[in-house]
Design a protein around this motif. Structure first.
Motif, PDB file in Angstrom:
ATOM      1  N   LYS A  59       0.904  -1.235  -0.101  1.00 37.51           N
ATOM      2  CA  LYS A  59       0.023   0.013   0.056  1.00 37.51           C
ATOM      3  C   LYS A  59       0.809   1.230  -0.017  1.00 37.51           C
ATOM      4  O   LYS A  59       0.730   2.318  -0.754  1.00 37.51           O
ATOM      5  N   VAL A  60       1.894   1.282   0.628  1.00 36.75           N
ATOM      6  CA  VAL A  60       2.688   2.613   0.952  1.00 36.75           C
ATOM      7  C   VAL A  60       3.584   2.672  -0.462  1.00 36.75           C
ATOM      8  O   VAL A  60       3.639   3.813  -0.949  1.00 36.75           O
ATOM      9  N   VAL A  61       4.191   1.536  -0.829  1.00 41.81           N
ATOM     10  CA  VAL A  61       4.838   1.729  -2.056  1.00 41.81           C
ATOM     11  C   VAL A  61       4.051   2.108  -3.206  1.00 41.81           C
ATOM     12  O   VAL A  61       4.402   2.888  -4.160  1.00 41.81           O
ATOM     13  N   SER A  62       2.978   1.499  -3.290  1.00 45.62           N
ATOM     14  CA  SER A  62       2.098   1.613  -4.399  1.00 45.62           C
ATOM     15  C   SER A  62       1.565   3.215  -4.409  1.00 45.62           C
ATOM     16  O   SER A  62       1.585   3.941  -5.362  1.00 45.62           O
ATOM     17  N   SER A  63       1.181   3.695  -3.254  1.00 45.82           N
ATOM     18  CA  SER A  63       0.816   5.207  -2.955  1.00 45.82           C
ATOM     19  C   SER A  63       1.836   6.052  -3.540  1.00 45.82           C
ATOM     20  O   SER A  63       1.426   6.996  -4.072  1.00 45.82           O
ATOM     21  N   THR A  64       3.224   5.830  -3.054  1.00 43.88           N
ATOM     22  CA  THR A  64       4.320   6.716  -3.319  1.00 43.88           C
ATOM     23  C   THR A  64       4.413   6.851  -4.783  1.00 43.88           C
ATOM     24  O   THR A  64       4.801   7.775  -5.489  1.00 43.88           O
ATOM     25  N   LEU A  65       4.588   5.498  -5.387  1.00 47.34           N
ATOM     26  CA  LEU A  65       4.567   5.510  -6.737  1.00 47.34           C
ATOM     27  C   LEU A  65       3.689   6.328  -7.541  1.00 47.34           C
ATOM     28  O   LEU A  65       3.773   7.026  -8.693  1.00 47.34           O
ATOM     29  N   HIS A  66       2.276   6.087  -7.320  1.00 49.86           N
ATOM     30  CA  HIS A  66       1.148   6.923  -7.783  1.00 49.86           C
ATOM     31  C   HIS A  66       1.393   8.349  -7.748  1.00 49.86           C
ATOM     32  O   HIS A  66       1.162   9.136  -8.581  1.00 49.86           O
ATOM     33  N   GLN A  67       1.726   8.717  -6.476  1.00 48.20           N
ATOM     34  CA  GLN A  67       1.771  10.280  -6.061  1.00 48.20           C
ATOM     35  C   GLN A  67       3.076  10.806  -6.940  1.00 48.20           C
ATOM     36  O   GLN A  67       2.786  12.077  -7.226  1.00 48.20           O
ATOM     37  N   ARG A  68       4.047  10.014  -7.214  1.00 51.50           N
ATOM     38  CA  ARG A  68       5.305  10.595  -7.689  1.00 51.50           C
ATOM     39  C   ARG A  68       5.747  10.206  -9.259  1.00 51.50           C
ATOM     40  O   ARG A  68       6.656  10.239  -9.465  1.00 51.50           O
ATOM     41  N   CYS A  69       4.570   9.703  -9.715  1.00 54.02           N
ATOM     42  CA  CYS A  69       4.967   8.895 -11.105  1.00 54.02           C
ATOM     43  C   CYS A  69       5.599  10.002 -11.928  1.00 54.02           C
ATOM     44  O   CYS A  69       6.679   9.540 -12.679  1.00 54.02           O
ATOM     45  N   ALA A  70       5.400  11.188 -12.057  1.00 50.01           N
ATOM     46  CA  ALA A  70       6.039  12.124 -12.739  1.00 50.01           C
ATOM     47  C   ALA A  70       7.325  12.284 -12.621  1.00 50.01           C
ATOM     48  O   ALA A  70       8.177  12.628 -13.624  1.00 50.01           O
ATOM     49  N   ASP A  71       7.717  11.881 -11.528  1.00 50.96           N
ATOM     50  CA  ASP A  71       9.265  12.151 -11.176  1.00 50.96           C
ATOM     51  C   ASP A  71      10.059  10.803 -11.506  1.00 50.96           C
ATOM     52  O   ASP A  71      11.219  10.656 -11.510  1.00 50.96           O
ATOM     53  N   TRP A  72       9.363   9.681 -11.949  1.00 49.68           N
ATOM     54  CA  TRP A  72      10.289   8.397 -12.387  1.00 49.68           C
ATOM     55  C   TRP A  72       9.690   7.736 -13.571  1.00 49.68           C
ATOM     56  O   TRP A  72      10.517   7.129 -14.078  1.00 49.68           O
ATOM     57  N   CYS A  73       8.640   7.802 -14.006  1.00 47.11           N
ATOM     58  CA  CYS A  73       8.156   7.078 -15.050  1.00 47.11           C
ATOM     59  C   CYS A  73       8.896   7.451 -16.436  1.00 47.11           C
ATOM     60  O   CYS A  73       8.735   6.362 -17.424  1.00 47.11           O
ATOM     61  N   ASP A  74       9.151   8.632 -16.659  1.00 45.69           N
ATOM     62  CA  ASP A  74       9.833   8.792 -17.755  1.00 45.69           C
ATOM     63  C   ASP A  74      11.228   8.589 -17.740  1.00 45.69           C
ATOM     64  O   ASP A  74      12.270   8.993 -18.736  1.00 45.69           O
ATOM     65  N   ASP A  75      11.770   8.551 -16.780  1.00 43.69           N
ATOM     66  CA  ASP A  75      13.362   8.013 -16.309  1.00 43.69           C
ATOM     67  C   ASP A  75      13.750   6.791 -16.515  1.00 43.69           C
ATOM     68  O   ASP A  75      13.584   5.907 -15.279  1.00 43.69           O
ATOM     69  N   ALA A  76      14.317   6.421 -17.427  1.00 51.25           N
ATOM     70  CA  ALA A  76      14.780   4.912 -17.527  1.00 51.25           C
ATOM     71  C   ALA A  76      15.532   4.698 -16.178  1.00 51.25           C
ATOM     72  O   ALA A  76      15.428   3.532 -15.661  1.00 51.25           O
TER      73      ALA A  76
ATOM     74  N   LEU B  33       4.694  -1.080 -10.726  1.00 46.59           N
ATOM     75  CA  LEU B  33       5.101   0.104 -11.548  1.00 46.59           C
ATOM     76  C   LEU B  33       4.049   0.235 -12.809  1.00 46.59           C
ATOM     77  O   LEU B  33       3.730   1.661 -12.995  1.00 46.59           O
ATOM     78  N   ASP B  34       3.730  -0.941 -13.493  1.00 45.19           N
ATOM     79  CA  ASP B  34       2.754  -0.642 -14.578  1.00 45.19           C
ATOM     80  C   ASP B  34       1.455   0.145 -13.951  1.00 45.19           C
ATOM     81  O   ASP B  34       0.760   0.932 -14.523  1.00 45.19           O
ATOM     82  N   GLU B  35       0.819  -0.389 -12.788  1.00 47.88           N
ATOM     83  CA  GLU B  35      -0.469   0.254 -12.429  1.00 47.88           C
ATOM     84  C   GLU B  35      -0.040   1.596 -11.784  1.00 47.88           C
ATOM     85  O   GLU B  35      -0.933   2.304 -12.320  1.00 47.88           O
ATOM     86  N   ALA B  36       0.863   2.096 -11.454  1.00 41.28           N
ATOM     87  CA  ALA B  36       1.019   3.498 -11.461  1.00 41.28           C
ATOM     88  C   ALA B  36       1.146   4.249 -12.597  1.00 41.28           C
ATOM     89  O   ALA B  36       0.712   5.515 -12.754  1.00 41.28           O
ATOM     90  N   ARG B  37       1.875   3.769 -13.492  1.00 38.53           N
ATOM     91  CA  ARG B  37       1.963   4.185 -14.931  1.00 38.53           C
ATOM     92  C   ARG B  37       0.675   4.379 -15.557  1.00 38.53           C
ATOM     93  O   ARG B  37       0.284   5.529 -16.164  1.00 38.53           O
ATOM     94  N   ALA B  38      -0.225   3.401 -15.307  1.00 44.49           N
ATOM     95  CA  ALA B  38      -1.531   3.375 -16.038  1.00 44.49           C
ATOM     96  C   ALA B  38      -2.336   4.419 -15.546  1.00 44.49           C
ATOM     97  O   ALA B  38      -2.987   5.061 -16.243  1.00 44.49           O
ATOM     98  N   HIS B  39      -2.330   4.597 -14.065  1.00 44.27           N
ATOM     99  CA  HIS B  39      -3.016   5.626 -13.293  1.00 44.27           C
ATOM    100  C   HIS B  39      -2.356   6.872 -13.788  1.00 44.27           C
ATOM    101  O   HIS B  39      -3.650   7.692 -14.052  1.00 44.27           O
ATOM    102  N   TRP B  40      -1.409   7.196 -13.956  1.00 41.35           N
ATOM    103  CA  TRP B  40      -0.746   8.436 -14.335  1.00 41.35           C
ATOM    104  C   TRP B  40      -1.033   8.846 -15.675  1.00 41.35           C
ATOM    105  O   TRP B  40      -1.663   9.943 -15.733  1.00 41.35           O
TER     106      TRP B  40
END
Length: 67
Positions: free
Chosen positions: A20-37, A54-61
C-alpha cells in the motif's frame, strides 16, 4: 527523491502495508520516475519493486495526462 521514499517503504515488514505504501508513493510521484529509465530500472532491479506495481502507477498516471 521518490526512489529513496520507496527504498524506505520496501523495508516495511508487513506485506500488505508495504504494498500500500509503495504503491501510493509510486502513484503520487509517477511524474518523477516514469519517464526516467535510470530511476525505473533502479526501482525494479535494485529495490525489487514488482513490475505490476510500476505498471499500475504508470496506467493511473497516464489517465491524467491525455495530452
Amino acid at each position: 527523491m521518490v526512489e529513496w521514499a520507496v527504498y524506505v517503504a520496501m523495508h516495511i515488514e508487513h506485506g500488505p502495508t508495504r504494498r500500500k505504501v509503495v504503491s501510493s508513493t509510486l502513484h503520487q510521484r509517477c511524474a518523477d520516475w516514469c519517464d526516467d529509465a535510470a530511476k525505473t530500472d533502479f526501482l525494479r532491479r535494485r529495490l525489487g519493486v514488482p513490475e505490476p506495481w510500476l505498471d499500475e502507477a504508470r496506467a493511473h498516471w497516464a489517465g491524467y495526462n491525455l495530452w
